[in-house]
Design a protein around this motif. Structure first.
Motif, PDB file in Angstrom:
ATOM      1  N   ASP A 167       0.826  -1.202   0.000  1.00 10.83           N
ATOM      2  CA  ASP A 167       0.000   0.000   0.000  1.00 10.83           C
ATOM      3  C   ASP A 167       0.861   1.253   0.000  1.00 10.83           C
ATOM      4  O   ASP A 167       0.606   2.200  -0.744  1.00 10.83           O
ATOM      5  N   ALA A 168       1.913   1.263   0.823  1.00 11.41           N
ATOM      6  CA  ALA A 168       2.802   2.426   0.873  1.00 11.41           C
ATOM      7  C   ALA A 168       3.502   2.645  -0.459  1.00 11.41           C
ATOM      8  O   ALA A 168       3.634   3.784  -0.936  1.00 11.41           O
ATOM      9  N   VAL A 169       3.936   1.556  -1.085  1.00  8.16           N
ATOM     10  CA  VAL A 169       4.602   1.677  -2.385  1.00  8.16           C
ATOM     11  C   VAL A 169       3.641   2.216  -3.429  1.00  8.16           C
ATOM     12  O   VAL A 169       3.999   3.108  -4.208  1.00  8.16           O
ATOM     13  N   SER A 170       2.418   1.721  -3.455  1.00 11.71           N
ATOM     14  CA  SER A 170       1.454   2.220  -4.446  1.00 11.71           C
ATOM     15  C   SER A 170       1.118   3.687  -4.202  1.00 11.71           C
ATOM     16  O   SER A 170       0.968   4.457  -5.150  1.00 11.71           O
ATOM     17  N   GLN A 171       1.044   4.101  -2.932  1.00 11.27           N
ATOM     18  CA  GLN A 171       0.767   5.504  -2.641  1.00 11.27           C
ATOM     19  C   GLN A 171       1.933   6.409  -3.054  1.00 11.27           C
ATOM     20  O   GLN A 171       1.722   7.484  -3.626  1.00 11.27           O
ATOM     21  N   LEU A 172       3.157   5.979  -2.765  1.00 12.19           N
ATOM     22  CA  LEU A 172       4.323   6.779  -3.162  1.00 12.19           C
ATOM     23  C   LEU A 172       4.455   6.883  -4.673  1.00 12.19           C
ATOM     24  O   LEU A 172       4.734   7.966  -5.211  1.00 12.19           O
ATOM     25  N   LEU A 173       4.245   5.761  -5.364  1.00 12.19           N
ATOM     26  CA  LEU A 173       4.283   5.816  -6.824  1.00 12.19           C
ATOM     27  C   LEU A 173       3.144   6.669  -7.376  1.00 12.19           C
ATOM     28  O   LEU A 173       3.297   7.361  -8.381  1.00 12.19           O
ATOM     29  N   GLY A 174       1.991   6.616  -6.713  1.00  9.78           N
ATOM     30  CA  GLY A 174       0.873   7.455  -7.134  1.00  9.78           C
ATOM     31  C   GLY A 174       1.187   8.932  -6.993  1.00  9.78           C
ATOM     32  O   GLY A 174       0.859   9.736  -7.875  1.00  9.78           O
ATOM     33  N   LEU A 175       1.837   9.302  -5.890  1.00 11.91           N
ATOM     34  CA  LEU A 175       2.246  10.704  -5.741  1.00 11.91           C
ATOM     35  C   LEU A 175       3.264  11.095  -6.801  1.00 11.91           C
ATOM     36  O   LEU A 175       3.249  12.209  -7.319  1.00 11.91           O
ATOM     37  N   TRP A 176       4.159  10.165  -7.127  1.00 16.59           N
ATOM     38  CA  TRP A 176       5.181  10.446  -8.131  1.00 16.59           C
ATOM     39  C   TRP A 176       4.555  10.672  -9.510  1.00 16.59           C
ATOM     40  O   TRP A 176       4.900  11.609 -10.211  1.00 16.59           O
ATOM     41  N   TYR A 177       3.617   9.811  -9.888  1.00 19.29           N
ATOM     42  CA  TYR A 177       3.035   9.894 -11.223  1.00 19.29           C
ATOM     43  C   TYR A 177       1.846  10.843 -11.320  1.00 19.29           C
ATOM     44  O   TYR A 177       1.628  11.461 -12.353  1.00 19.29           O
ATOM     45  N   PHE A 178       1.051  10.954 -10.260  1.00 17.38           N
ATOM     46  CA  PHE A 178      -0.195  11.713 -10.351  1.00 17.38           C
ATOM     47  C   PHE A 178      -0.237  12.917  -9.427  1.00 17.38           C
ATOM     48  O   PHE A 178      -1.294  13.502  -9.226  1.00 17.38           O
ATOM     49  N   GLY A 179       0.874  13.303  -8.858  1.00 16.97           N
ATOM     50  CA  GLY A 179       0.905  14.378  -7.876  1.00 16.97           C
ATOM     51  C   GLY A 179       0.559  15.749  -8.422  1.00 16.97           C
ATOM     52  O   GLY A 179       0.165  16.633  -7.662  1.00 16.97           O
ATOM     53  N   GLU A 180       0.653  15.952  -9.707  1.00 15.08           N
ATOM     54  CA  GLU A 180       0.425  17.283 -10.269  1.00 15.08           C
ATOM     55  C   GLU A 180      -0.917  17.416 -10.973  1.00 15.08           C
ATOM     56  O   GLU A 180      -1.110  18.348 -11.744  1.00 15.08           O
TER      57      GLU A 180
END
Length: 190
Positions: free
Chosen positions: A18-31
């Motif tokens: 879950d933490a990995v998916s959230q961090l990758l989500g912030l990386w790809y979809f943060g903007e």
């Protein structure tokens, strides 16, 4: 025999995923500026890996493809690190989660090429695309039965790998790892 520790390891693996998916989500979809689209993506990320189906949100095809590719690689690495954890935790239920993961990574590194082969076969045969192909061939029930059989097969494959690594490790130290040690494993917790 370590059921409590095993349950903790399963929850720890889920939390790491879950933490990995959230961090990758912030990386790809943060903007993303659109709050509705961001909320839809956030809900999908919280449900990972159960929500790896299309369509996610229109207009973010490149970001979603990059995210899914990166997530698949990182998730495979995380599951690789946790591959021997159930067997180690059942062997010695007094160990902490960190010690179990450390021991598992050490054992995996002793026979790295064989471990990578098992994990690649597991990822290919038990993955999302194999499930889709099996569903296309023989409906959802057929796919579920084959996937369940493959999960049991790879669970046993990791157990055999664990025994082989333990045997090699004991032989390198001049000891034996055989029937007596297995009897101690079974009779020890009683």
């Amino acid at each position: 025999m370590g059921l409590k520790r095993l349950t903790g390891l399963i929850l720890m693996k889920w939390a790491v995923r879950d933490a990995v998916s959230q961090l990758l989500g912030l990386w790809y979809f943060g903007e993303i500026q659109d709050h509705y689209s961001f909320f839809k993506l956030f809900v999908r990320l919280k449900m990972m890996p159960f929500s790896v189906v299309f369509p996610w949100t229109s207009g973010f095809g490149k970001d979603i493809s990059g995210f899914l590719f990166t997530w698949f690689l990182v998730d495979t690495l995380v599951s690789f690190a946790f591959s021997l954890a159930p067997w180690i935790s059942l062997e010695d239920p007094r160990r902490t989660g960190r010690e179990i993961i450390r021991e598992g990574c050490y054992l995996l590194s002793t026979m790295l090429s064989e471990a990578i082969q098992i994990k690649c076969y597991e990822a290919i045969l038990g993955g999302y695309f194999a499930t889709r192909v099996l569903t296309f061939i023989g409906r959802e029930l057929f796919a579920n039965v084959v996937q369940a059989a493959l999960e049991v097969y790879f669970m046993v494959a990791w157990l055999i790998f664990y025994f082989v690594v333990r045997c090699r490790e004991a032989n390198a130290e001049g000891r034996r790892y055989g029937r007596r040690e297995l009897e101690v494993l079974i009779n020890g917790p009683r």
